[in-house]
Every structure is written in structure tokens, then in C-alpha cells.
Design a protein around this motif. Sequence first.
Motif, PDB file in Angstrom:
ATOM      1  N   ASP A   1       2.308   1.917   3.442  1.00  0.00           N
ATOM      2  CA  ASP A   1       3.434   1.056   3.814  1.00  0.00           C
ATOM      3  C   ASP A   1       4.734   1.512   3.150  1.00  0.00           C
ATOM      4  OD1 ASP A   1       2.038  -0.551   5.552  1.00  0.00           O
ATOM      5  OD2 ASP A   1       1.532  -2.048   4.036  1.00  0.00           O
TER       6      ASP A   1
ATOM      7  N   LYS B   1       0.537   9.733   7.052  1.00  0.00           N
ATOM      8  CA  LYS B   1      -0.685  10.185   6.371  1.00  0.00           C
ATOM      9  C   LYS B   1      -0.650  11.690   6.146  1.00  0.00           C
ATOM     10  CE  LYS B   1      -3.695   6.530   8.228  1.00  0.00           C
ATOM     11  NZ  LYS B   1      -4.847   6.245   9.119  1.00  0.00           N
TER      12      LYS B   1
ATOM     13  N   GLU C   1      -3.690   6.397   1.088  1.00  0.00           N
ATOM     14  CA  GLU C   1      -2.818   5.527   1.866  1.00  0.00           C
ATOM     15  C   GLU C   1      -3.086   4.031   1.680  1.00  0.00           C
ATOM     16  OE1 GLU C   1      -5.901   7.156   4.841  1.00  0.00           O
ATOM     17  OE2 GLU C   1      -4.623   7.943   3.243  1.00  0.00           O
ATOM     18  N   GLN C   2      -4.337   3.651   1.379  1.00  0.00           N
ATOM     19  CA  GLN C   2      -4.646   2.221   1.228  1.00  0.00           C
ATOM     20  C   GLN C   2      -4.641   1.766  -0.234  1.00  0.00           C
ATOM     21  OE1 GLN C   2      -4.609   0.187   3.754  1.00  0.00           O
ATOM     22  NE2 GLN C   2      -4.288   1.993   5.068  1.00  0.00           N
ATOM     23  N   LYS C   3      -4.298   2.677  -1.135  1.00  0.00           N
ATOM     24  CA  LYS C   3      -4.219   2.324  -2.553  1.00  0.00           C
ATOM     25  C   LYS C   3      -2.939   1.532  -2.803  1.00  0.00           C
ATOM     26  CE  LYS C   3      -4.762   4.500  -7.109  1.00  0.00           C
ATOM     27  NZ  LYS C   3      -6.111   3.993  -7.384  1.00  0.00           N
ATOM     28  N   ASN C   4      -2.984   0.585  -3.732  1.00  0.00           N
ATOM     29  CA  ASN C   4      -1.789  -0.172  -4.071  1.00  0.00           C
ATOM     30  C   ASN C   4      -0.797   0.733  -4.803  1.00  0.00           C
ATOM     31  OD1 ASN C   4       0.010  -1.980  -5.781  1.00  0.00           O
ATOM     32  ND2 ASN C   4      -1.096  -3.519  -4.594  1.00  0.00           N
TER      33      ASN C   4
ATOM     34  N   THR D   1       0.846  -1.184   0.000  1.00  0.00           N
ATOM     35  CA  THR D   1       0.000   0.000   0.000  1.00  0.00           C
ATOM     36  C   THR D   1       0.886   1.241   0.000  1.00  0.00           C
ATOM     37  OG1 THR D   1      -0.103   0.230   2.400  1.00  0.00           O
ATOM     38  CG2 THR D   1      -1.757  -1.218   1.351  1.00  0.00           C
TER      39      THR D   1
ATOM     40  N   LYS E   1       2.112   6.389  11.827  1.00  0.00           N
ATOM     41  CA  LYS E   1       1.076   6.285  10.798  1.00  0.00           C
ATOM     42  C   LYS E   1       0.424   7.637  10.542  1.00  0.00           C
ATOM     43  CE  LYS E   1      -0.154   1.397  11.368  1.00  0.00           C
ATOM     44  NZ  LYS E   1      -1.244   0.449  11.694  1.00  0.00           N
TER      45      LYS E   1
END
Length: 222
Positions: free
Chosen positions: A63, A88, A100-103, A60, A84
Amino acid sequence: GILGANGCGKTTLLKAIANILPHKGSCLLAENTLESLSARELAKQCGYIPQKSGITIDMTVLDVVLMGYHPDLSLLQPPTAQMKEHAKATLTMVGLPDREQKNYNQLSEGQKQLCILARIFVGARKLLLLDEHTAALDPKTAAKVLDITDRIVNRDHLTTLMITHNMKDAIAHGNRLIMMMNGKIILDIQGEEKKKLTVKQLLDKFEEASGEEFSNDSAILG
């Protein structure tokens, strides 16, 4: 800003500073020679961004940015809630809010470069090496990445070396301009002289210093 024709030694210089290439000289950052630092310590001190990010692993965006706290992945520890939140906030700062949660692999090239910038900024590096980090981007996205880079570099007082083929960008960004030829510095312009510099004057100065015209198909004059 570092300018010069293809093959003049720009990338070699940055890779030598980052200890990616062996060299005989010495690179001093604050009171430490970079050669004396372990790979882990060097990664904490120095952020290197090539033309393309090069990261293709399935992670992600958050990450990837969190990697900035632990450049040595073998020593990666679970991130704290504070880390975190900072990551962000940094993504928002570089223009990637709610990503943030997108690949990471699904991002555009411009977004990838912004993500890599965010990764370096959370790690509070002291030295930033940019090897044509906007070369693969369209003009509008490149301008956005440069603007964000400028703002954060100035805010955090980061020592930064930026290779570019765009003479206009080299003049507009940073407080010092170096032009190389055959592995040597032939022009070093800074201060008020740089602020007033035009592309034509830069080309004239190159011709005067080198004894030949600047000829490079990939150079962008303005």
C-alpha cells in the motif's frame, strides 16, 4: 552529489526546489517552473526522500508503494491489477521481494528507505531529491541502497540531487559534484575531472576555493 559542512544550506536548497520552503528564486524542470505547479502536480514530478522516511501509519508495504501512483492521498483511487503487479515487481527490483503484505512499521530503517524508493519509482517521477537518505543506515545497508539507487537512476535517466556527508560516495556516485559553503557553491566538478578525483584532491580543492580547511565532525572522508 552535494557536499558541505553542517549549516551550509544543502537541505535548504533541496527543500526550496521541492517548494517545502518559500524562496525568491526559480527552479526549472524541463520547460516548467516548479513554483507554477500545484502541490499535486509537483508531487507527481518530484520525489523527496529525507534521512528517515517519517511514515509511521499502519499500512502494508504494498500500500505504501501504491501511494506512488497518487501522491495526493485525498485523490487515491483503488489500484488496478496492473498497478499492483508493477508495484510488486518494483519491490523485487529494490530488494524487497515477498514483503508486500508485511506491515511497513515492522521494516528496518534500510528496508523503509528501499520501500520509499520503490514508491517514488512506480510513480515515474522526473526529479529525485535525496537528503542523506543513507545517513541512518549501517555501512553495508547504505552501500546496498546506494547501489540500487544508482542502477535505477541510470536506467530511467532520472535527474537526481543527493546530499551526502561521505566524500567517497560523493565522488563515486553521479556525474557531478557540488560543494557548498555559507549558502553558496564554491566547487562544481564534473566529467573526467570528477572520475579521476580522490578524497585528498577534493579536500585540497576545498581549501583552495574557500581559503580554509574543511572541518566537519560528521563528514566521512572515505
